[in-house]
Design a protein around this motif. Structure first.
Motif, PDB file in Angstrom:
ATOM      1  N   PRO A   1       0.801  -1.233   0.000  1.00  0.00           N
ATOM      2  CA  PRO A   1       0.000   0.000   0.000  1.00  0.00           C
ATOM      3  C   PRO A   1       0.833   1.283   0.000  1.00  0.00           C
ATOM      4  CG  PRO A   1      -0.093  -1.095   2.140  1.00  0.00           C
ATOM      5  CD  PRO A   1       0.567  -2.045   1.206  1.00  0.00           C
ATOM      6  N   VAL A   2       2.067   1.209   0.461  1.00  0.00           N
ATOM      7  CA  VAL A   2       2.924   2.404   0.475  1.00  0.00           C
ATOM      8  C   VAL A   2       3.849   2.422  -0.732  1.00  0.00           C
ATOM      9  CG1 VAL A   2       4.747   3.628   1.719  1.00  0.00           C
ATOM     10  CG2 VAL A   2       2.828   2.606   2.982  1.00  0.00           C
ATOM     11  N   TRP A   3       4.577   1.320  -0.931  1.00  0.00           N
ATOM     12  CA  TRP A   3       5.632   1.323  -1.942  1.00  0.00           C
ATOM     13  C   TRP A   3       5.086   1.266  -3.365  1.00  0.00           C
ATOM     14  CZ3 TRP A   3      10.101   2.950  -0.471  1.00  0.00           C
ATOM     15  CH2 TRP A   3      10.514   2.755   0.852  1.00  0.00           C
ATOM     16  N   ASP A   4       4.003   0.550  -3.603  1.00  0.00           N
ATOM     17  CA  ASP A   4       3.468   0.454  -4.968  1.00  0.00           C
ATOM     18  C   ASP A   4       3.091   1.833  -5.522  1.00  0.00           C
ATOM     19  OD1 ASP A   4       3.850  -2.264  -4.937  1.00  0.00           O
ATOM     20  OD2 ASP A   4       1.736  -2.788  -4.688  1.00  0.00           O
ATOM     21  N   PRO A   5       2.240   2.591  -4.839  1.00  0.00           N
ATOM     22  CA  PRO A   5       1.892   3.914  -5.392  1.00  0.00           C
ATOM     23  C   PRO A   5       3.064   4.886  -5.386  1.00  0.00           C
ATOM     24  CG  PRO A   5       0.866   3.583  -3.229  1.00  0.00           C
ATOM     25  CD  PRO A   5       1.433   2.269  -3.634  1.00  0.00           C
ATOM     26  N   LEU A   6       3.973   4.731  -4.418  1.00  0.00           N
ATOM     27  CA  LEU A   6       5.119   5.629  -4.369  1.00  0.00           C
ATOM     28  C   LEU A   6       6.004   5.453  -5.595  1.00  0.00           C
ATOM     29  CD1 LEU A   6       6.731   7.719  -2.758  1.00  0.00           C
ATOM     30  CD2 LEU A   6       7.925   5.818  -1.638  1.00  0.00           C
ATOM     31  N   LEU A   7       6.257   4.208  -5.977  1.00  0.00           N
ATOM     32  CA  LEU A   7       7.071   3.960  -7.162  1.00  0.00           C
ATOM     33  C   LEU A   7       6.396   4.494  -8.420  1.00  0.00           C
ATOM     34  CD1 LEU A   7       8.501   0.378  -6.550  1.00  0.00           C
ATOM     35  CD2 LEU A   7       9.819   2.469  -6.888  1.00  0.00           C
ATOM     36  N   LYS A   8       5.103   4.235  -8.557  1.00  0.00           N
ATOM     37  CA  LYS A   8       4.394   4.703  -9.744  1.00  0.00           C
ATOM     38  C   LYS A   8       4.427   6.229  -9.845  1.00  0.00           C
ATOM     39  CE  LYS A   8       1.172   0.819 -10.186  1.00  0.00           C
ATOM     40  NZ  LYS A   8      -0.250   0.386 -10.121  1.00  0.00           N
ATOM     41  N   ALA A   9       4.336   6.884  -8.717  1.00  0.00           N
ATOM     42  CA  ALA A   9       4.285   8.348  -8.733  1.00  0.00           C
ATOM     43  C   ALA A   9       5.655   8.989  -8.852  1.00  0.00           C
ATOM     44  CB  ALA A   9       3.583   8.839  -7.459  1.00  0.00           C
ATOM     45  N   SER A  10       6.687   8.342  -8.313  1.00  0.00           N
ATOM     46  CA  SER A  10       7.974   9.024  -8.186  1.00  0.00           C
ATOM     47  C   SER A  10       9.030   8.602  -9.195  1.00  0.00           C
ATOM     48  CB  SER A  10       8.529   8.795  -6.769  1.00  0.00           C
ATOM     49  OG  SER A  10       8.788   7.419  -6.547  1.00  0.00           O
ATOM     50  N   TRP A  11       8.875   7.421  -9.826  1.00  0.00           N
ATOM     51  CA  TRP A  11       9.956   6.940 -10.675  1.00  0.00           C
ATOM     52  C   TRP A  11      10.169   7.840 -11.893  1.00  0.00           C
ATOM     53  CZ3 TRP A  11      13.805   3.915  -9.550  1.00  0.00           C
ATOM     54  CH2 TRP A  11      14.610   3.405 -10.571  1.00  0.00           C
ATOM     55  N   GLY A  12       9.089   8.250 -12.536  1.00  0.00           N
ATOM     56  CA  GLY A  12       9.217   9.138 -13.692  1.00  0.00           C
ATOM     57  C   GLY A  12       9.913  10.444 -13.351  1.00  0.00           C
ATOM     58  N   PRO A  13       9.451  11.167 -12.319  1.00  0.00           N
ATOM     59  CA  PRO A  13      10.157  12.392 -11.930  1.00  0.00           C
ATOM     60  C   PRO A  13      11.603  12.154 -11.507  1.00  0.00           C
ATOM     61  CG  PRO A  13       7.954  12.354 -10.996  1.00  0.00           C
ATOM     62  CD  PRO A  13       8.168  11.008 -11.623  1.00  0.00           C
ATOM     63  N   PHE A  14      11.869  11.008 -10.847  1.00  0.00           N
ATOM     64  CA  PHE A  14      13.245  10.694 -10.462  1.00  0.00           C
ATOM     65  C   PHE A  14      14.139  10.603 -11.696  1.00  0.00           C
ATOM     66  CE2 PHE A  14      16.260   7.107 -10.235  1.00  0.00           C
ATOM     67  CZ  PHE A  14      17.188   7.644  -9.353  1.00  0.00           C
ATOM     68  N   ILE A  15      13.648   9.908 -12.725  1.00  0.00           N
ATOM     69  CA  ILE A  15      14.434   9.785 -13.957  1.00  0.00           C
ATOM     70  C   ILE A  15      14.625  11.148 -14.606  1.00  0.00           C
ATOM     71  CG2 ILE A  15      14.350   8.925 -16.339  1.00  0.00           C
ATOM     72  CD1 ILE A  15      13.254   6.331 -15.255  1.00  0.00           C
TER      73      ILE A  15
END
Length: 406
Positions: free
Chosen positions: A344-358
Motif C-alpha cells: 500500500p505504500v511502496w506500490d503507489p510511491l514507485l508509480k508516482a515518483s519513478w518518472g520524476p526521479f528519472i
C-alpha cells in the motif's frame, strides 16, 4: 523454506492450478521457428529450430571431463584463472585447454570502438542497469519455466545466494570499464559459464526429479539461452525506452554490441544472435513472451530472491521494497504469479515518483563531472551488492559434479 515461504507457494497454487493442465499438455513455445538468420549478426545460417540445438563443441568435452573424474582438478586449477589476458593454468587436460583457447577469442566481428562507447553508456546508466538486471531480469527468470526448473534442480538451486552471486558477476563484468579488455574478467566469466552449462546438460537429465517436470530431455538449449539473453539486454532496452531515457543511437547500438559479444562468448551461435534492436524485439516476441508462466519451483526461487536482504533487516523493509519494485517493473500478472503481496505504500510511491526521479537524474547528467560522480556511486552499489552476495569471498564459477542434493 520457512513458514512464510511455504505460505507464498501455497498462495500461488491457484494460479499454478489454473495453468497447470495447459502447460503440462502444451509446450510453452509451441509455434514453428520462423525467425530468419538474415536478421542475425551472421546474416545467414541453417535456420534450424534452436530448441533442438545445444553446444556441440562444449557438451561432449565436459561430459568426458565428468565421466573420467577430471572436474575437481580442473576446478582447482581454474580458480587461479581470473583475468582475460592470463594464460590458462598449467596442468589442464589437453582437450579442455584447446577448447578454452578457442572459446576465449572474441568473434571476428567484435568492434573495439563500439565496446568503448558501451563503457560510456554503462557509466551514465549504471543505476538503471543495476535495478533492471536485478529486479526485471533476475525476477523474470523465475517465470521462465525451463530456466527456473533447471536452476532449481541443478546444484545451484541448493544455495541460491551463491548461485545469484555468480549470475550477478556476469552482469557486473559486462558493465565494467574493462569488460573485454586484457585486464577485465568478462571473457573468463563467459567461458567458465559455458562450461557450467555443458555440465548441467550432462547431469540434469540424470536427476530423479527434473525429467518429470521439465518438458525437455536436455536443458539449456540454444533457445533457452536466447530466452535468458532477451530477459537481459532486450528487456533492459525496452524498459529504458518506456521510461523515455534519452539514449544516443551510438550508445544504444554499442550496448547491444557488448551483449552480442557476450552471447557469442557464452556459446550462442551467431545465426541466432540478433543484429539490431528491431531484430531482437521480433525474436523476443517469439521466444520470450510466450514462455512466461508460473511454476512451483519459480515461486520458491522468487521468494528466496525477495528474502536475500533478510539477514540485513530481517525482511522488515527490504522484502517489501523488492516486491514493490518487481510489481512495478514486471507488472501485476507476473507479480501475482509469484505471490508477491501488494504494497500500500511502496506500490503507489514507485508509480508516482519513478518518472520524476528519472527526469531529475537525466537533467543532471549534462553538468560537468556528473556522469563520473554517478558512475562512482553506481560502481560502489554494484560492488557492495557483490560483496554481500558472496559474503566477501572471491566468486568462483565452477563446473558442478552433481545435481541438487536434496
Amino acid at each position: 523454506m520457512d513458514s512464510l515461504s511455504r505460505r507464498n507457494v501455497l498462495k500461488a497454487g491457484g494460479a499454478l492450478g489454473a495453468l497447470g493442465a495447459l502447460t503440462a499438455a502444451t509446450p510453452a513455445w509451441a509455434s514453428t521457428w520462423t525467425w530468419s538468420p538474415r536478421g542475425s549478426v551472421a546474416g545467414a545460417g541453417a535456420g534450424a529450430d534452436p530448441r533442438w540445438v545445444w553446444d556441440p563443441e562444449a557438451d561432449p568435452l565436459v561430459a568426458s571431463l565428468l565421466d573420467r573424474g577430471d572436474v575437481p582438478r580442473v576446478n582447482a586449477l581454474l580458480r587461479t584463472w581470473t583475468r582475460n589476458d592470463q594464460p590458462l593454468p598449467d596442468g589442464l587436460p589437453g582437450d579442455l585447454r584447446d577448447f578454452m583457447e578457442r572459446a576465449r577469442r572474441l568473434p571476428p566481428w567484435a568492434d573495439r570502438g563500439k565496446l568503448a562507447t558501451a563503457v560510456e553508456f554503462n557509466e551514465k546508466r549504471g543505476l538503471y542497469l543495476g535495478v533492471l538486471y536485478g529486479l526485471a531480469s533476475g525476477m523474470m527468470s523465475t517465470v521462465i519455466p525451463h530456466e527456473a526448473r533447471a536452476v532449481y534442480y541443478s546444484k545451484g538451486g541448493a544455495d541460491m545466494k551463491d548461485r545469484i552471486s555468480k549470475t550477478a558477476k556476469l552482469g557486473y563484468d559486462i558493465g565494467s570499464r574493462n569488460a573485454y579488455q586484457p585486464d577485465g574478467e568478462m571473457i573468463v566469466t563467459c567461458v567458465k559459464t559455458r562450461l557450467v552449462h555443458a555440465a548441467v546438460r550432462h547431469l540434469l537429465p540424470k536427476s530423479p526429479h527434473w525429467p518429470d517436470v521439465s518438458g525437455e530431455k536436455i536443458p539449456i538449449s540454444q533457445a533457452d539461452m536466447m530466452v535468458t539473453w532477451h530477459s537481459l539486454p532486450t528487456t533492459v532496452m525496452q524498459k529504458l525506452t518506456a521510461w523515455q531515457v534519452p539514449i544516443p543511437a551510438a550508445e544504444s547500438e554499442a550496448f547491444l554490441h557488448s551483449w552480442q559479444i557476450g552471447a557469442h562468448m557464452l556459446g550462442i551461435m551467431d545465426e541466432y544472435i540478433p543484429a539490431s534492436w528491431s531484430a531482437a524485439d521480433a525474436q523476443a516476441k517469439q521466444v520470450l513472451d510466450p514462455v512466461l508462466a508460473p511454476t512451483r519451483e519459480g515461486v520458491e526461487l522468487a521468494d528466496i530472491l525477495l528474502n536475500l536482504g533478510s539477514p540485513v533487516d530481517g525482511g522488515v523493509l527490504s522484502k517489501h521494497i523488492l516486491g514493490a519494485f518487481t510489481r512495478f517493473l514486471l507488472g501485476d500478472r507476473i507479480a501475482d504469479w509469484l505471490a508477491i503481496a501488494r504494497e500500500p505504500v511502496w506500490d503507489p510511491l514507485l508509480k508516482a515518483s519513478w518518472g520524476p526521479f528519472i527526469a531529475v537524474r537525466e537533467g543532471l547528467l549534462p553538468f560537468p563531472g556528473a556522469p563520473q560522480a554517478y558512475w562512482l556511486l553506481d560502481e560502489f552499489l554494484r560492488k557492495a551488492a557483490l560483496l554481500y552476495l558472496s559474503e566477501a569471498r572471491p566468486i568462483s564459477i565452477e563446473i558442478p559434479e552433481t545435481n541438487r542434493p536434496s
